[in-house]
Design a protein around this motif. Structure first.
Motif, PDB file in Angstrom:
ATOM      1  N   ASN A  94       0.791  -0.981   0.014  1.00 48.15           N
ATOM      2  CA  ASN A  94      -0.113  -0.040  -0.197  1.00 48.15           C
ATOM      3  C   ASN A  94       0.837   1.282   0.129  1.00 48.15           C
ATOM      4  O   ASN A  94       0.396   2.426  -0.281  1.00 48.15           O
ATOM      5  N   VAL A  95       1.989   1.143   0.537  1.00 44.54           N
ATOM      6  CA  VAL A  95       2.964   2.263   0.357  1.00 44.54           C
ATOM      7  C   VAL A  95       3.516   2.636  -0.936  1.00 44.54           C
ATOM      8  O   VAL A  95       4.239   1.821  -1.706  1.00 44.54           O
ATOM      9  N   VAL A  96       3.338   3.835  -1.434  1.00 46.87           N
ATOM     10  CA  VAL A  96       3.858   4.319  -2.832  1.00 46.87           C
ATOM     11  C   VAL A  96       5.081   4.929  -2.503  1.00 46.87           C
ATOM     12  O   VAL A  96       5.899   4.713  -3.328  1.00 46.87           O
ATOM     13  N   ARG A  97       5.316   5.765  -1.442  1.00 46.92           N
ATOM     14  CA  ARG A  97       6.836   6.391  -1.308  1.00 46.92           C
ATOM     15  C   ARG A  97       7.183   6.654   0.211  1.00 46.92           C
ATOM     16  O   ARG A  97       6.205   6.984   1.222  1.00 46.92           O
ATOM     17  N   VAL A  98       8.494   6.716   0.369  1.00 51.60           N
ATOM     18  CA  VAL A  98       8.697   6.998   1.766  1.00 51.60           C
ATOM     19  C   VAL A  98      10.043   7.681   1.718  1.00 51.60           C
ATOM     20  O   VAL A  98      10.761   7.560   1.141  1.00 51.60           O
ATOM     21  N   GLU A  99       9.799   8.901   2.377  1.00 55.71           N
ATOM     22  CA  GLU A  99      10.886  10.250   2.288  1.00 55.71           C
ATOM     23  C   GLU A  99      11.168  10.250   3.843  1.00 55.71           C
ATOM     24  O   GLU A  99      10.648  10.644   4.697  1.00 55.71           O
ATOM     25  N   TYR A 100      12.812  10.327   3.797  1.00 59.93           N
ATOM     26  CA  TYR A 100      13.177  10.537   5.155  1.00 59.93           C
ATOM     27  C   TYR A 100      13.387  12.324   5.334  1.00 59.93           C
ATOM     28  O   TYR A 100      13.974  12.704   4.580  1.00 59.93           O
ATOM     29  N   VAL A 101      13.206  12.400   6.413  1.00 59.34           N
ATOM     30  CA  VAL A 101      13.321  13.902   6.780  1.00 59.34           C
ATOM     31  C   VAL A 101      14.216  14.234   8.001  1.00 59.34           C
ATOM     32  O   VAL A 101      13.704  13.652   9.184  1.00 59.34           O
ATOM     33  N   SER A 102      14.997  14.606   7.972  1.00 61.04           N
ATOM     34  CA  SER A 102      16.152  14.801   8.969  1.00 61.04           C
ATOM     35  C   SER A 102      15.975  15.964   9.917  1.00 61.04           C
ATOM     36  O   SER A 102      14.997  16.579   9.531  1.00 61.04           O
ATOM     37  N   LYS A 103      16.514  15.731  11.062  1.00 61.64           N
ATOM     38  CA  LYS A 103      16.126  16.650  12.228  1.00 61.64           C
ATOM     39  C   LYS A 103      16.615  18.407  11.456  1.00 61.64           C
ATOM     40  O   LYS A 103      15.445  19.158  11.611  1.00 61.64           O
ATOM     41  N   GLU A 104      17.460  18.455  10.907  1.00 58.13           N
ATOM     42  CA  GLU A 104      17.748  19.620  10.083  1.00 58.13           C
ATOM     43  C   GLU A 104      17.011  20.113   9.170  1.00 58.13           C
ATOM     44  O   GLU A 104      16.582  21.368   9.176  1.00 58.13           O
ATOM     45  N   GLU A 105      16.500  19.177   8.576  1.00 61.80           N
ATOM     46  CA  GLU A 105      15.449  19.470   7.369  1.00 61.80           C
ATOM     47  C   GLU A 105      14.108  19.839   8.062  1.00 61.80           C
ATOM     48  O   GLU A 105      13.594  21.072   7.530  1.00 61.80           O
ATOM     49  N   ALA A 106      13.635  19.362   9.126  1.00 57.83           N
ATOM     50  CA  ALA A 106      12.427  19.762   9.767  1.00 57.83           C
ATOM     51  C   ALA A 106      12.668  21.265  10.063  1.00 57.83           C
ATOM     52  O   ALA A 106      11.670  21.801  10.128  1.00 57.83           O
ATOM     53  N   LEU A 107      13.808  21.540  10.681  1.00 57.50           N
ATOM     54  CA  LEU A 107      13.913  22.695  11.383  1.00 57.50           C
ATOM     55  C   LEU A 107      14.126  23.842  10.225  1.00 57.50           C
ATOM     56  O   LEU A 107      13.077  24.839  10.359  1.00 57.50           O
ATOM     57  N   ASN A 127      17.866  22.045  18.589  1.00 58.20           N
ATOM     58  CA  ASN A 127      16.755  21.624  17.520  1.00 58.20           C
ATOM     59  C   ASN A 127      15.679  20.677  18.169  1.00 58.20           C
ATOM     60  O   ASN A 127      16.316  19.492  18.609  1.00 58.20           O
ATOM     61  N   PRO A 128      14.529  21.037  18.582  1.00 60.78           N
ATOM     62  CA  PRO A 128      13.677  20.111  19.286  1.00 60.78           C
ATOM     63  C   PRO A 128      13.083  19.359  18.537  1.00 60.78           C
ATOM     64  O   PRO A 128      12.161  18.339  18.827  1.00 60.78           O
ATOM     65  N   LEU A 129      13.016  19.466  17.287  1.00 60.23           N
ATOM     66  CA  LEU A 129      12.213  18.711  16.094  1.00 60.23           C
ATOM     67  C   LEU A 129      12.937  17.361  15.944  1.00 60.23           C
ATOM     68  O   LEU A 129      13.973  17.263  15.908  1.00 60.23           O
ATOM     69  N   PRO A 130      11.834  16.344  15.890  1.00 57.41           N
ATOM     70  CA  PRO A 130      12.661  14.932  15.597  1.00 57.41           C
ATOM     71  C   PRO A 130      12.741  14.655  13.934  1.00 57.41           C
ATOM     72  O   PRO A 130      12.054  15.464  13.166  1.00 57.41           O
ATOM     73  N   ALA A 131      13.401  13.855  13.949  1.00 52.78           N
ATOM     74  CA  ALA A 131      13.540  13.406  12.311  1.00 52.78           C
ATOM     75  C   ALA A 131      12.417  12.357  11.793  1.00 52.78           C
ATOM     76  O   ALA A 131      11.484  12.244  13.125  1.00 52.78           O
ATOM     77  N   SER A 132      11.902  12.422  10.910  1.00 57.47           N
ATOM     78  CA  SER A 132      10.551  11.682  10.400  1.00 57.47           C
ATOM     79  C   SER A 132      10.483  10.863   9.071  1.00 57.47           C
ATOM     80  O   SER A 132      11.526  11.045   8.401  1.00 57.47           O
ATOM     81  N   LEU A 133       9.860  10.070   9.170  1.00 59.40           N
ATOM     82  CA  LEU A 133       9.473   9.328   7.782  1.00 59.40           C
ATOM     83  C   LEU A 133       8.058   9.841   7.321  1.00 59.40           C
ATOM     84  O   LEU A 133       7.197   9.702   7.814  1.00 59.40           O
ATOM     85  N   GLU A 134       8.264  10.441   5.941  1.00 59.43           N
ATOM     86  CA  GLU A 134       6.809  10.759   5.366  1.00 59.43           C
ATOM     87  C   GLU A 134       6.187   9.676   4.397  1.00 59.43           C
ATOM     88  O   GLU A 134       7.246   9.343   3.663  1.00 59.43           O
ATOM     89  N   ILE A 135       5.090   9.264   4.562  1.00 65.50           N
ATOM     90  CA  ILE A 135       4.596   8.243   4.035  1.00 65.50           C
ATOM     91  C   ILE A 135       3.588   8.445   2.903  1.00 65.50           C
ATOM     92  O   ILE A 135       2.482   8.888   3.561  1.00 65.50           O
ATOM     93  N   TRP A 136       3.689   8.204   1.704  1.00 65.35           N
ATOM     94  CA  TRP A 136       2.543   8.274   0.898  1.00 65.35           C
ATOM     95  C   TRP A 136       1.761   6.877   0.610  1.00 65.35           C
ATOM     96  O   TRP A 136       2.623   5.936   0.275  1.00 65.35           O
ATOM     97  N   VAL A 137       0.361   6.814   0.616  1.00 66.54           N
ATOM     98  CA  VAL A 137       0.004   5.276   0.396  1.00 66.54           C
ATOM     99  C   VAL A 137      -1.027   5.406  -0.729  1.00 66.54           C
ATOM    100  O   VAL A 137      -1.588   6.449  -1.001  1.00 66.54           O
ATOM    101  N   ARG A 138      -1.332   4.294  -1.123  1.00 68.26           N
ATOM    102  CA  ARG A 138      -2.135   4.124  -2.285  1.00 68.26           C
ATOM    103  C   ARG A 138      -3.698   4.318  -1.838  1.00 68.26           C
ATOM    104  O   ARG A 138      -4.411   5.023  -2.313  1.00 68.26           O
ATOM    105  N   ASN A 139      -3.974   3.562  -0.759  1.00 67.48           N
ATOM    106  CA  ASN A 139      -5.578   3.644  -0.344  1.00 67.48           C
ATOM    107  C   ASN A 139      -5.379   4.228   1.069  1.00 67.48           C
ATOM    108  O   ASN A 139      -5.146   3.214   1.999  1.00 67.48           O
TER     109      ASN A 139
END
Lengths: 302, 227
Positions: A94-107, A127-139
């Motif tokens: 179901n996952v179309v795309r996963v993008e890594y966003v680092s702490k620095e990018e988030a800030l 930098n209080p922001l966490p790193a994250s994974l952004e996920i695009w799904v099909r459904n």
């Protein structure tokens, strides 16, 4: 009698059918006008509906192209763990795309988004922001189930998706799509029925002519073609009227919509209008032909 | 050759239009079908072109069993028969030429062939000069000639005429019957339903009398009324 060449016969017959279709259109011009106007009204309604559906479709697409799920990662998560989670997610169908966003990018993003409140940002130490994974799904319907599983993964701190909004929007759009398709189906049937009855009146007035044709040995198709040409012409004429009206109204109507519904990603789409008009002309012609076919049918049993 | 064997026709409303009718009309025969209104004359003619189907019994026209005739072959079968309908069934807005040409149009006979056949037929019925007129400009007798011309233009094997002299003055009626006799002499089987006593008595041809759907008389050189 000598057998005439098939091509000559075809050419002759097509000419005969067209000439009688045009003659009869003119002879029964009031009835023809009624058929044309009712087709125009039906096709215009159908077009209006399709414009709405199209706007809906654009909105749905825009919603679906947004990030569906954000997974916040622990600051102490090992890079290996993150990579492993990413791989695991990508294996999900179901996952179309996963993008890594680092702490620095988030800030960096936050800085960009809040450019006018730089003072607030400057007040935050480090930098209080966490790193994250952004996920695009099909459904997006499967989001809540996925969220439950992902939450249990070791590097996951928290996750975020607007479940209520997304699912409610999806419910609404699915419903609207369903209703739209049903309405279109219904309108086509109604159009067919109206045209059929209008043509049937015209045919009824000429039932004796049909009877004579059959009694002197005309085949059903010999009788039918002129009527079908007539129906096609009426359908085309009606659809043309509707296409003109819709084309004139489309721009201003969309501008008005866009003015009111600013939060929806609507736009005037000339290419869509072209496709819509071509489709409506085809439907008008097809419904006219089919209506004639059905209208003549009962009078052919001689 | 036309053969009816024990043909009965009962309409949906219960009317028994034909009751066990058996009749044979050999090739080139000329037959008057007589009888009062409602005797079954028109029903019999309609059965022969399969505008109706019999309730029971068997009908053969030119060797074709009508019960076995496929719907697809019906148009081709009808083109072998010429019919003069009681109400003529002409196209009032078309010209004489167009009316007569119509069976050929239907049979996809076109061009020079069609013009030749139509003009020859109009010549035969004496209307060559009226080819371009519309039906409204013709007298009753002329219209009947158009109906006859349309019935024979495609050179049918059988000619069926339902009351071809109705509503015509006596001398015109006589001319029409002479015309039918001429066509018959060229080899066409002719079956003519009529009320016209004078015509039947003068012609002295075969007479088949119907009454209440039954054949009550069948005579060579017969008269309108039995002796």
């Amino acid at each position: 009698m000598e057998v005439p060449a098939p091509l000559g016969v075809a050419v002759r017959y097509v000419r005969y059918a067209w000439v009688s279709a045009l003659t009869n259109l003119w002879r029964n011009r009031l009835m023809s006008l009624a058929a044309i106007l009712s087709t125009a009204a039906m096709v215009a309604m159908l077009s209006g509906f399709l414009v709405l559906l199209h706007a809906l479709h654009i909105t749905i697409e825009a919603l679906e192209s947004r990030v569906n799920l954000i997974v916040y990662l622990r600051d102490d998560a090992a890079p290996g763990e993150v990579t492993a989670l990413r791989e695991k997610l990508l294996q999900n169908g179901n996952v179309v795309r996963v993008e890594y966003v680092s702490k620095e990018e988030a800030l960096e993003r936050l800085r960009r988004d809040m450019a006018d409140r730089r003072d607030v940002l400057d007040a935050i130490p480090g930098n209080p922001l966490p790193a994250s994974l952004e996920i695009w799904v099909r459904n997006p319907n499967a989001l809540s189930g996925m969220a439950q599983q992902i939450r249990r993964e070791p590097p996951v701190e928290d996750l975020d998706f607007n479940e209520p909004v997304v699912s409610r929007l999806l419910a609404i759009t699915n419903l609207a799509r369903g209703i739209g398709l049903l309405a279109i189906g219904g309108l086509v049937v109604v159009t067919l029925f109206v045209i059929m009855n209008t043509i049937r009146l015209a045919v009824y007035a000429r039932r004796e002519e049909i009877e004579i044709m059959k009694l002197v040995g005309a085949t059903d198709w010999f009788v039918r073609w002129p009527f079908m040409f007539e129906g096609t012409l009426c359908g085309l004429a009606g659809a043309t009227l509707a296409a003109l009206a819709v084309s004139l109204a489309y721009g201003p109507a969309m501008q008005a919509f866009i003015g009111v519904l600013t939060f929806l990603p609507l736009r005037v789409d000339p290419w869509f209008l072209v496709k819509l008009n071509v489709g409506m002309l085809a439907i008008g012609a097809a419904v006219g032909a089919a209506g004639s076919y059905l209208a003549v049918r009962r009078f052919l049993n001689v | 050759m036309i053969v009816l064997r024990s043909v009965t026709k009962i309409y949906e409303n219960g009317t028994r239009a034909l009751d066990d009718v058996t009749l044979a009309v050999p090739r080139r025969d000329f037959v008057f079908l007589v009888g009062p209104n409602g005797a079954g004359k028109s029903t019999l003619l309609r059965l022969l072109i399969r505008a109706e189907r019999p309730t029971s019994g068997c009908i053969l026209v030119e060797g074709q069993d009508l019960a076995l005739l496929d719907e697809r072959d019906l148009p081709a079968f009808r083109r072998r028969i010429g019919v003069v309908f009681q109400d003529m069934k002409l196209f009032p807005q078309k010209t004489v030429y167009e009316n007569v040409a119509f069976p050929l149009e239907v049979a996809h006979v076109g061009g020079r062939e069609m013009r030749r056949a139509v003009m020859a037929t109009l010549e035969l019925v004496g209307l060559a000069a009226e080819a371009r007129r519309t039906l409204g400009q013709l007298s009753g007798g002329q219209r009947q000639r158009v109906a006859i011309a349309r019935a024979i233009v495609h050179e049918p094997d059988v000619l069926i005429a339902d009351e071809p002299t109705a509503n015509l003055p006596p001398d015109t009626a006589w001319e029409i019957v002479q015309l039918l006799a001429t066509i018959n002499r060229s080899g066409v089987t002719a079956l003519i339903a009529t009320h016209d006593r004078d015509v039947v008595d003068t012609m002295e041809r075969r007479v088949v009398a119907l009454h209440d759907g039954r054949i009550v008389r069948d005579e060579r050189a017969g008269r309108y009324e039995g002796v």
